[in-house]
Write a protein that holds these residues in place. Structure first.
Motif, PDB file in Angstrom:
ATOM      1  N   GLY A   1       0.631  -1.087  -0.530  1.00 38.73           N
ATOM      2  CA  GLY A   1      -0.040   0.165   0.293  1.00 38.73           C
ATOM      3  C   GLY A   1       0.983   0.916   0.001  1.00 38.73           C
ATOM      4  N   PHE A   2       0.383   2.592  -0.415  1.00 44.09           N
ATOM      5  CA  PHE A   2       1.082   3.591  -0.522  1.00 44.09           C
ATOM      6  C   PHE A   2       1.546   4.134   0.795  1.00 44.09           C
ATOM      7  CE2 PHE A   2       2.369   7.866  -2.549  1.00 44.09           C
ATOM      8  CZ  PHE A   2       1.828   8.542  -0.949  1.00 44.09           C
ATOM      9  N   GLY A   3       1.026   4.214   1.890  1.00 37.53           N
ATOM     10  CA  GLY A   3       1.524   4.451   3.215  1.00 37.53           C
ATOM     11  C   GLY A   3       2.366   3.480   3.842  1.00 37.53           C
TER      12      GLY A   3
ATOM     13  N   LEU B   1      -4.775  -3.846  -4.888  1.00 38.44           N
ATOM     14  CA  LEU B   1      -4.310  -3.121  -2.949  1.00 38.44           C
ATOM     15  C   LEU B   1      -4.426  -1.604  -4.355  1.00 38.44           C
ATOM     16  CD1 LEU B   1      -1.816  -3.960  -0.046  1.00 38.44           C
ATOM     17  CD2 LEU B   1      -4.112  -3.240  -0.260  1.00 38.44           C
TER      18      LEU B   1
ATOM     19  N   ILE C   1      -8.513  -0.707  -5.076  1.00 39.39           N
ATOM     20  CA  ILE C   1      -9.280  -1.422  -4.082  1.00 39.39           C
ATOM     21  C   ILE C   1      -8.790   0.465  -3.778  1.00 39.39           C
ATOM     22  CG2 ILE C   1      -9.482  -1.824  -1.791  1.00 39.39           C
ATOM     23  CD1 ILE C   1      -9.364  -4.427  -4.026  1.00 39.39           C
ATOM     24  N   ARG C   2      -7.526   0.780  -2.984  1.00 41.61           N
ATOM     25  CA  ARG C   2      -6.994   1.758  -2.309  1.00 41.61           C
ATOM     26  C   ARG C   2      -7.797   2.901  -3.143  1.00 41.61           C
ATOM     27  NH1 ARG C   2      -3.566   5.863  -2.604  1.00 41.61           N
ATOM     28  NH2 ARG C   2      -2.887   7.008  -0.231  1.00 41.61           N
TER      29      ARG C   2
ATOM     30  N   GLN D   1     -10.452   2.935  -5.404  1.00 40.78           N
ATOM     31  CA  GLN D   1     -11.449   2.550  -4.707  1.00 40.78           C
ATOM     32  C   GLN D   1     -12.534   3.441  -3.611  1.00 40.78           C
ATOM     33  OE1 GLN D   1     -14.260   1.383  -6.970  1.00 40.78           O
ATOM     34  NE2 GLN D   1     -13.181   0.309  -8.128  1.00 40.78           N
ATOM     35  N   ALA D   2     -11.634   2.665  -2.330  1.00 35.43           N
ATOM     36  CA  ALA D   2     -11.666   3.673  -1.129  1.00 35.43           C
ATOM     37  C   ALA D   2     -11.848   4.941  -0.534  1.00 35.43           C
ATOM     38  CB  ALA D   2     -10.801   3.334  -0.370  1.00 35.43           C
ATOM     39  N   GLN D   3     -10.706   5.551  -1.134  1.00 31.20           N
ATOM     40  CA  GLN D   3      -9.836   6.741  -1.452  1.00 31.20           C
ATOM     41  C   GLN D   3      -9.924   7.240  -2.627  1.00 31.20           C
ATOM     42  OE1 GLN D   3      -7.184   8.617   1.657  1.00 31.20           O
ATOM     43  NE2 GLN D   3      -6.578   6.179   1.665  1.00 31.20           N
ATOM     44  N   PRO D   4     -10.552   7.852  -3.505  1.00 25.67           N
ATOM     45  CA  PRO D   4     -10.139   8.160  -5.118  1.00 25.67           C
ATOM     46  C   PRO D   4      -9.658   9.229  -4.654  1.00 25.67           C
ATOM     47  CG  PRO D   4     -12.510   7.875  -4.529  1.00 25.67           C
ATOM     48  CD  PRO D   4     -11.914   7.471  -3.045  1.00 25.67           C
TER      49      PRO D   4
ATOM     50  N   PHE E   1      -7.476   7.177  -9.341  1.00 26.21           N
ATOM     51  CA  PHE E   1      -8.781   6.227 -10.181  1.00 26.21           C
ATOM     52  C   PHE E   1      -9.069   6.895 -11.223  1.00 26.21           C
ATOM     53  CE2 PHE E   1     -12.277   3.607  -9.036  1.00 26.21           C
ATOM     54  CZ  PHE E   1     -12.832   4.522  -9.462  1.00 26.21           C
ATOM     55  N   ASP E   2      -9.341   8.245 -11.301  1.00 26.78           N
ATOM     56  CA  ASP E   2     -10.124   9.116 -12.521  1.00 26.78           C
ATOM     57  C   ASP E   2      -9.580   7.964 -13.353  1.00 26.78           C
ATOM     58  OD1 ASP E   2      -9.810  11.954 -11.580  1.00 26.78           O
ATOM     59  OD2 ASP E   2     -11.651  10.801 -11.251  1.00 26.78           O
TER      60      ASP E   2
ATOM     61  N   PHE F   1     -10.614   4.151 -14.018  1.00 21.89           N
ATOM     62  CA  PHE F   1     -11.795   4.790 -14.537  1.00 21.89           C
ATOM     63  C   PHE F   1     -12.414   4.987 -15.943  1.00 21.89           C
ATOM     64  CE2 PHE F   1     -16.444   4.252 -12.791  1.00 21.89           C
ATOM     65  CZ  PHE F   1     -16.663   5.107 -14.046  1.00 21.89           C
TER      66      PHE F   1
ATOM     67  N   MET G   1     -12.208   0.945 -16.185  1.00 19.07           N
ATOM     68  CA  MET G   1     -13.603  -0.149 -15.664  1.00 19.07           C
ATOM     69  C   MET G   1     -14.664   0.931 -15.879  1.00 19.07           C
ATOM     70  SD  MET G   1     -11.932  -1.637 -13.275  1.00 19.07           S
ATOM     71  CE  MET G   1     -10.567  -1.354 -11.882  1.00 19.07           C
ATOM     72  N   HIS G   2     -14.931   1.770 -16.653  1.00 14.61           N
ATOM     73  CA  HIS G   2     -15.835   2.245 -17.399  1.00 14.61           C
ATOM     74  C   HIS G   2     -16.315   1.779 -18.997  1.00 14.61           C
ATOM     75  CE1 HIS G   2     -19.215   5.643 -17.951  1.00 14.61           C
ATOM     76  NE2 HIS G   2     -19.293   4.937 -17.360  1.00 14.61           N
TER      77      HIS G   2
ATOM     78  N   GLY H   1      -0.701   2.189   6.899  1.00 11.06           N
ATOM     79  CA  GLY H   1      -0.226   2.907   7.302  1.00 11.06           C
ATOM     80  C   GLY H   1       0.346   3.896   6.814  1.00 11.06           C
ATOM     81  N   GLU H   2      -0.958   5.382   6.556  1.00 12.91           N
ATOM     82  CA  GLU H   2      -0.603   6.284   6.260  1.00 12.91           C
ATOM     83  C   GLU H   2      -1.592   7.100   8.006  1.00 12.91           C
ATOM     84  OE1 GLU H   2      -2.383   5.470   1.995  1.00 12.91           O
ATOM     85  OE2 GLU H   2      -1.665   8.209   2.438  1.00 12.91           O
TER      86      GLU H   2
ATOM     87  N   LEU I   1     -11.680  -0.836   3.712  1.00 14.01           N
ATOM     88  CA  LEU I   1     -10.025  -0.539   3.486  1.00 14.01           C
ATOM     89  C   LEU I   1      -9.375  -1.503   4.438  1.00 14.01           C
ATOM     90  CD1 LEU I   1      -8.627   2.633   3.083  1.00 14.01           C
ATOM     91  CD2 LEU I   1      -8.318   0.513   1.428  1.00 14.01           C
TER      92      LEU I   1
ATOM     93  N   PRO J   1     -15.475  -3.317  -2.326  1.00 12.52           N
ATOM     94  CA  PRO J   1     -14.265  -3.149  -3.026  1.00 12.52           C
ATOM     95  C   PRO J   1     -14.585  -1.952  -3.800  1.00 12.52           C
ATOM     96  CG  PRO J   1     -15.062  -5.065  -3.316  1.00 12.52           C
ATOM     97  CD  PRO J   1     -16.531  -4.513  -2.445  1.00 12.52           C
TER      98      PRO J   1
ATOM     99  N   GLU K   1     -16.729   2.830  -5.649  1.00 16.63           N
ATOM    100  CA  GLU K   1     -16.453   4.216  -6.601  1.00 16.63           C
ATOM    101  C   GLU K   1     -16.586   3.547  -7.697  1.00 16.63           C
ATOM    102  OE1 GLU K   1     -16.430   7.139  -5.256  1.00 16.63           O
ATOM    103  OE2 GLU K   1     -16.459   8.356  -6.500  1.00 16.63           O
ATOM    104  N   THR K   2     -16.878   2.001  -8.560  1.00 13.51           N
ATOM    105  CA  THR K   2     -16.701   2.269  -9.940  1.00 13.51           C
ATOM    106  C   THR K   2     -18.524   2.556 -10.183  1.00 13.51           C
ATOM    107  OG1 THR K   2     -14.546   1.397 -10.230  1.00 13.51           O
ATOM    108  CG2 THR K   2     -16.358   0.758 -11.730  1.00 13.51           C
TER     109      THR K   2
ATOM    110  N   ARG L   1     -19.887   5.896  -9.702  1.00 13.08           N
ATOM    111  CA  ARG L   1     -19.987   6.313 -10.884  1.00 13.08           C
ATOM    112  C   ARG L   1     -20.816   5.961 -11.990  1.00 13.08           C
ATOM    113  NH1 ARG L   1     -13.859   9.115 -11.652  1.00 13.08           N
ATOM    114  NH2 ARG L   1     -14.044   9.356  -9.613  1.00 13.08           N
TER     115      ARG L   1
END
Lengths: 243, 243
Positions: A43-45, A136, A139-140, A142-145, A149-150, A153, A157-158, B45-46, B136, B197, B200-201, B204
């Motif tokens: 994950g990022f953090g 991960l 999905i991260r 999705q949880a906090q776009p 994510f743009d 998506f 996805m779209h 982590g964050e 998450l 999960p 967001e997709t 939208r």
DNA sequence: AACAATATCTATCGTTTGATAGACATTCGA
DNA sequence: TCGAATGTCTATCAAACGATAGATATTGTT
């Protein structure tokens, strides 16, 4: 290619936007590959710049040289994922769109196309080990776009949902923009995609080590039976409604 | 309750395992509630210990006093989630088990039970805002399972899958341990859970702000139609096979 | 060969992190 | 009321973090 300055206007040394030497291109690619592994796993953090640099086999300043900062590297990974997914999906999207140019298609043909679509989606989403490291990440988002994510998506996805909805719409004899068509489509694709975020639960329930080879074939087979049943009865129900 | 020492054997001051004063219980609960928000929103982590302490309205050492360290707080959150989910699911699990004590149930009855099961599962997984902050958390555990995942799997995921498989098994006239039953069950539950999960997709695509109220009802309705079709044809197919 | 452009490196930075020591405050039972 | 037990606080720590400055090395074109 025309030479540009590796020194940005603010005096900081950066990889030229127009591209640099072959060595720089190679290093940049290695950093992104390493970052996908590390971001995907931690994950990022929890992925530190030191972990990222070590995995890529470069020194810390290289991350800033090529990507400005940690966030920039993360976005570069999103761009990479988006491009890789687009590559894989392009043939599927194109063929589906081409086939649907034909206004009237036999129901059996449409069902076959839908099943083929889902099979190939399963190959991409479940069959390729590369996606394990992206889960991960996606999905991260999705949880906090974020901006990442743009990208995912709009370009992955779209388009997948739209292409599948086109098929489902035909089978339900409704426009692809119909809400029920969208819901059905999301739940159709969801039956494949769910094994990514719920991977560990599914593997434990099934007693499987992974979703490779024969096991993926079993997933497809089960989905085939469900879809055949679902769209077979939908037609009967619709025709009974008309009478 | 018998008094115990708040000083551990190694001399460090800790909240007594047997419980402390009412004030301490209240503070601990506030910290867990805050941590669920912060971990849920930012991931492990964050989420910094300073963010966690601030959200809970305590000072930094309080985290160590009650949970030993950041990881300990994280596990306490997992325990909390597990207990909360168990509470919600208990009635559903119990009723399903009790109803299935009866060996022969009419097919229509079984289908109604399955639909009711899925409706209540949707209410829990999609209808409760509390789960937004757990997504998450749960998904990180799917991607890289820690001790937290064992808790969640053993006491929440697996029981839900088992209960649902019991119903699906009856409908497919196969034992609940049958692989096809497990696959069908995972994909059934997956059609609800996927909206967590892939939230967001889905939002939208559907043009929805959330999955509350009427929109959740639409999800249920669509799933009802699919399930009715799926298990209706399964029976026909099975009977044709016997002939 | 020369030199400009690119790429990598060492050393270092300011900030943030998770955690602790010990002083002080509050609670609760005798 | 008193004192033991619990709970909270300030101050501080060592380590790690993301990032930079400027020196040095390599590449590629002329």
């Amino acid at each position: 290619m025309p030479r540009t300055k590796a020194v940005a206007e603010d005096g900081r040394r950066r990889h030229p936007a127009a591209g640099g030497y072959a060595r720089g291109d190679d290093t940049r690619a290695r950093i992104v590959a390493a970052a996908l592994d590390v971001f995907g796993q931690y994950g990022f953090g929890e992925a530190s710049t030191r972990m990222l640099a070590e995995k890529a086999g470069v020194t810390l300043p290289a991350l800033q040289y090529y990507f400005d900062n940690k966030e920039g590297l993360y976005l570069a990974c999103a761009e990479h994922i988006t491009q890789r997914m687009e590559m894989r999906l392009k043939a599927l999207m194109d063929e589906t769109a081409a086939a649907l140019m034909q206004r009237e298609l036999p129901r059996a043909r449409l069902t076959d196309m839908l099943l083929d679509f889902l099979d190939r989606l399963a190959d991409i989403f479940l069959g390729e080990r590369e996606l394990e490291k992206w889960t991960l990440f996606i999905i991260r988002e999705q949880a906090q776009p974020t901006r990442a994510f743009d990208l995912i998506f709009d370009r992955v996805m779209h388009p997948v949902v739209r292409a599948c909805a086109a098929l489902v719409g035909r089978l339900l004899e409704r426009p692809a923009s119909d809400r029920e068509v969208k819901l059905r489509t999301l739940m159709l694709i969801g039956r494949i995609v769910i094994f990514r975020p719920a991977r560990e639960t599914a593997l434990r329930v099934l007693g499987w080590p992974d979703f490779a080879g024969d096991r993926l074939a079993l997933v497809k087979k089960s989905l085939h039976a469900q879809v055949a049943a679902e769209f077979s009865v939908s037609r009967h129900a619709k025709q009974r409604g008309r009478t």
